[in-house]
Design a protein around this motif. Sequence first.
Motif, PDB file in Angstrom:
ATOM      1  N   ASN A 292       0.815  -1.212   0.000  1.00  0.00           N
ATOM      2  CA  ASN A 292       0.000   0.000   0.000  1.00  0.00           C
ATOM      3  C   ASN A 292       0.850   1.264   0.000  1.00  0.00           C
ATOM      4  OD1 ASN A 292      -2.403  -1.479   0.070  1.00  0.00           O
ATOM      5  ND2 ASN A 292      -2.295  -1.686   2.301  1.00  0.00           N
ATOM      6  N   GLN A 293       2.076   1.146   0.506  1.00  0.00           N
ATOM      7  CA  GLN A 293       2.951   2.315   0.525  1.00  0.00           C
ATOM      8  C   GLN A 293       3.666   2.433  -0.818  1.00  0.00           C
ATOM      9  OE1 GLN A 293       5.911   2.260   3.586  1.00  0.00           O
ATOM     10  NE2 GLN A 293       6.081   4.477   3.639  1.00  0.00           N
ATOM     11  N   PRO A 294       3.770   3.629  -1.360  1.00  0.00           N
ATOM     12  CA  PRO A 294       4.410   3.779  -2.679  1.00  0.00           C
ATOM     13  C   PRO A 294       5.894   3.457  -2.612  1.00  0.00           C
ATOM     14  CG  PRO A 294       4.037   5.919  -1.681  1.00  0.00           C
ATOM     15  CD  PRO A 294       3.346   4.921  -0.806  1.00  0.00           C
ATOM     16  N   PRO A 295       6.471   2.993  -3.714  1.00  0.00           N
ATOM     17  CA  PRO A 295       7.911   2.695  -3.719  1.00  0.00           C
ATOM     18  C   PRO A 295       8.730   3.975  -3.655  1.00  0.00           C
ATOM     19  CG  PRO A 295       7.002   2.469  -5.925  1.00  0.00           C
ATOM     20  CD  PRO A 295       5.836   2.695  -5.003  1.00  0.00           C
ATOM     21  N   LEU A 296       9.901   3.857  -3.089  1.00  0.00           N
ATOM     22  CA  LEU A 296      10.850   4.969  -3.063  1.00  0.00           C
ATOM     23  C   LEU A 296      11.895   4.669  -4.127  1.00  0.00           C
ATOM     24  CD1 LEU A 296      11.799   7.584  -1.771  1.00  0.00           C
ATOM     25  CD2 LEU A 296      13.064   6.234  -0.094  1.00  0.00           C
ATOM     26  N   ARG A 297      11.795   5.341  -5.234  1.00  0.00           N
ATOM     27  CA  ARG A 297      12.608   5.010  -6.398  1.00  0.00           C
ATOM     28  C   ARG A 297      14.019   5.568  -6.275  1.00  0.00           C
ATOM     29  NH1 ARG A 297       8.643   7.397 -10.824  1.00  0.00           N
ATOM     30  NH2 ARG A 297       8.632   8.997  -9.210  1.00  0.00           N
ATOM     31  N   PHE A 298      14.941   4.866  -6.900  1.00  0.00           N
ATOM     32  CA  PHE A 298      16.319   5.333  -6.937  1.00  0.00           C
ATOM     33  C   PHE A 298      16.384   6.655  -7.708  1.00  0.00           C
ATOM     34  CE2 PHE A 298      17.221   0.583  -6.846  1.00  0.00           C
ATOM     35  CZ  PHE A 298      17.408   0.577  -5.482  1.00  0.00           C
ATOM     36  N   GLY A 299      17.187   7.571  -7.181  1.00  0.00           N
ATOM     37  CA  GLY A 299      17.296   8.896  -7.782  1.00  0.00           C
ATOM     38  C   GLY A 299      16.361   9.912  -7.178  1.00  0.00           C
ATOM     39  N   GLN A 300      15.394   9.462  -6.360  1.00  0.00           N
ATOM     40  CA  GLN A 300      14.448  10.378  -5.717  1.00  0.00           C
ATOM     41  C   GLN A 300      15.179  11.250  -4.697  1.00  0.00           C
ATOM     42  OE1 GLN A 300      10.737  10.572  -5.961  1.00  0.00           O
ATOM     43  NE2 GLN A 300      11.293  12.471  -4.938  1.00  0.00           N
ATOM     44  N   PHE A 301      14.880  12.548  -4.702  1.00  0.00           N
ATOM     45  CA  PHE A 301      15.439  13.464  -3.705  1.00  0.00           C
ATOM     46  C   PHE A 301      14.516  13.461  -2.495  1.00  0.00           C
ATOM     47  CE2 PHE A 301      15.846  17.630  -1.688  1.00  0.00           C
ATOM     48  CZ  PHE A 301      17.210  17.715  -1.541  1.00  0.00           C
ATOM     49  N   VAL A 302      15.075  13.252  -1.313  1.00  0.00           N
ATOM     50  CA  VAL A 302      14.274  13.169  -0.095  1.00  0.00           C
ATOM     51  C   VAL A 302      14.835  14.108   0.958  1.00  0.00           C
ATOM     52  CG1 VAL A 302      13.542  10.798  -0.499  1.00  0.00           C
ATOM     53  CG2 VAL A 302      15.636  11.230   0.780  1.00  0.00           C
ATOM     54  N   GLU A 303      13.955  14.552   1.839  1.00  0.00           N
ATOM     55  CA  GLU A 303      14.343  15.280   3.042  1.00  0.00           C
ATOM     56  C   GLU A 303      14.349  14.298   4.207  1.00  0.00           C
ATOM     57  OE1 GLU A 303      11.608  18.445   3.485  1.00  0.00           O
ATOM     58  OE2 GLU A 303      12.320  19.561   1.731  1.00  0.00           O
ATOM     59  N   ALA A 304      15.368  14.403   5.044  1.00  0.00           N
ATOM     60  CA  ALA A 304      15.537  13.438   6.134  1.00  0.00           C
ATOM     61  C   ALA A 304      15.568  14.159   7.475  1.00  0.00           C
ATOM     62  CB  ALA A 304      16.825  12.638   5.944  1.00  0.00           C
ATOM     63  N   THR A 305      14.910  13.558   8.457  1.00  0.00           N
ATOM     64  CA  THR A 305      14.955  14.029   9.841  1.00  0.00           C
ATOM     65  C   THR A 305      15.583  12.936  10.688  1.00  0.00           C
ATOM     66  OG1 THR A 305      12.943  15.341   9.522  1.00  0.00           O
ATOM     67  CG2 THR A 305      13.610  14.878  11.787  1.00  0.00           C
ATOM     68  N   ILE A 306      16.747  13.243  11.243  1.00  0.00           N
ATOM     69  CA  ILE A 306      17.504  12.259  12.010  1.00  0.00           C
ATOM     70  C   ILE A 306      17.238  12.495  13.487  1.00  0.00           C
ATOM     71  CG2 ILE A 306      19.800  11.307  12.467  1.00  0.00           C
ATOM     72  CD1 ILE A 306      20.706  12.603   9.835  1.00  0.00           C
ATOM     73  N   SER A 307      16.661  11.503  14.158  1.00  0.00           N
ATOM     74  CA  SER A 307      16.395  11.599  15.591  1.00  0.00           C
ATOM     75  C   SER A 307      17.297  10.603  16.313  1.00  0.00           C
ATOM     76  CB  SER A 307      14.923  11.318  15.896  1.00  0.00           C
ATOM     77  OG  SER A 307      14.546  10.070  15.361  1.00  0.00           O
ATOM     78  N   ALA A 308      18.574  10.930  16.362  1.00  0.00           N
ATOM     79  CA  ALA A 308      19.561  10.016  16.949  1.00  0.00           C
ATOM     80  C   ALA A 308      20.366  10.695  18.045  1.00  0.00           C
ATOM     81  CB  ALA A 308      20.497   9.485  15.867  1.00  0.00           C
ATOM     82  N   GLY A 309      19.798  11.737  18.648  1.00  0.00           N
ATOM     83  CA  GLY A 309      20.510  12.440  19.714  1.00  0.00           C
ATOM     84  C   GLY A 309      20.121  11.916  21.084  1.00  0.00           C
ATOM     85  N   GLU A 310      20.962  12.185  22.054  1.00  0.00           N
ATOM     86  CA  GLU A 310      20.645  11.792  23.417  1.00  0.00           C
ATOM     87  C   GLU A 310      19.710  12.822  24.051  1.00  0.00           C
ATOM     88  OE1 GLU A 310      24.675  13.774  25.383  1.00  0.00           O
ATOM     89  OE2 GLU A 310      24.246  11.646  25.587  1.00  0.00           O
ATOM     90  N   GLN A 311      18.923  12.398  25.039  1.00  0.00           N
ATOM     91  CA  GLN A 311      17.991  13.299  25.700  1.00  0.00           C
ATOM     92  C   GLN A 311      18.752  14.287  26.583  1.00  0.00           C
ATOM     93  OE1 GLN A 311      15.137  10.872  27.757  1.00  0.00           O
ATOM     94  NE2 GLN A 311      13.856  10.629  25.947  1.00  0.00           N
ATOM     95  N   ARG A 312      18.312  15.564  26.545  1.00  0.00           N
ATOM     96  CA  ARG A 312      18.947  16.607  27.335  1.00  0.00           C
ATOM     97  C   ARG A 312      17.877  17.418  28.051  1.00  0.00           C
ATOM     98  NH1 ARG A 312      23.259  19.401  23.308  1.00  0.00           N
ATOM     99  NH2 ARG A 312      23.956  20.301  25.271  1.00  0.00           N
ATOM    100  N   SER A 313      18.213  17.905  29.247  1.00  0.00           N
ATOM    101  CA  SER A 313      17.295  18.719  30.045  1.00  0.00           C
ATOM    102  C   SER A 313      17.626  20.189  29.816  1.00  0.00           C
ATOM    103  CB  SER A 313      17.418  18.352  31.520  1.00  0.00           C
ATOM    104  OG  SER A 313      16.536  19.136  32.300  1.00  0.00           O
TER     105      SER A 313
END
Length: 409
Positions: A292-313
Amino acid sequence: MKNTALAKAGIPLIIVLIAIVFTVVLVKSKQPPEKQPTEVKAFLVDAAPVSRQTVTFNVTSQGNVLPSHSTELSAQVSGKVVSMADAFVAGGMFNKGDVLLTLEQQDYETELSLAEAELAQAQAALTEELARAEVAKTEWRSVNSVVPPELGLRKPQLAREQANVKAAKAKLERANRNLNRTQIRAPYNGLVVQRNVDIGQFISIGSPVATVYSTDVAEIRLPVADSDMAFIDLAQGIGQQNNVTLQARVNGSVRQWQASLVRSEGVLDAASRVSYLVARLADPYRRESNQNQPPLRFGQFVEATISAGEQRSLFVLPRSVLRLDQTILTVTPDNEIKITPVEVARTNAEQVYISAGVKEGDKVVLSAVPNPYNGMKVRLPDEDADAPANTKPATQDVPSKADNLEVGE
């Protein structure tokens, strides 16, 4: 007659003199107005107490979708192309092991038959030599009681025949490999990007026949500025599932995919001064997963959000409260302005993240204050707006606020 004329002329003059005298008496008898004190209201500001929040920073980037494997298929044997698979066209999908094209096989089948015959001859010669060696051994023992020499037992001849058998087997294996190589098979699940041959074309050894991409895994190479690398925990983020959100517009609609951060290239690009992280997405063409999800074709330009940081107060405040000299305005318990230096962990267009400089419960001014200075009296919306914050006689001079301005404001 003259007296009557003088009397008539003197009456207006007498009236004017009386009016002047009356006016002078009124002016002299006027009391000065009573001086009333003037109320000076403090400046109204909007302030709110602050508290720390647990924050995980997201880093944004962008990149192109690339295959994890890109292969230029080449022929390992020469021959004429006699058949091709239906999927062996640009854009065609294939599975691992599928035969993409077949070369003419008659010559390689003949070489295989010759290799089989040569092996049979070598094995027959070996069998004959083994029999001769056994006969020589029996004859030697019937005549002599000493240990027979190797030549007498025909050991060199036996070793030669054994080597011939081994060589014949090697030739047979090579003939088999060459025959199998007339069929060029898919090295993985993928798609054809470019086809370089056609039916009837003769190709030589090493000729490129096609360029194919693997559809098992897609990779996105993401540039990250050095200032943003501080908010990515590589030790914890690499290998963590679905910590990268990809977004792109497909067929007029914005779609999202979840990818995983798999590695850092470990080198700071000398030209752009950025580091490159690599995200991986399994089955981008949705051949085996959610259809049901569309394919992500090679050559497609995408925006990425990286959530790989540690939690901070941190204290999270509107971006507008941070001043150019890295200070904010706070309100003391005495309702006075205090210009407070702060340590900023990060800012964006909407918010500023403060790591130090303020404490829990401090009231931070959220509204604009023209020409603020330390000790400036203010009032808050929840206080009685009619209560004066400062009362001074009208004749007393008010100190100039400009005298207390700090440098940089």
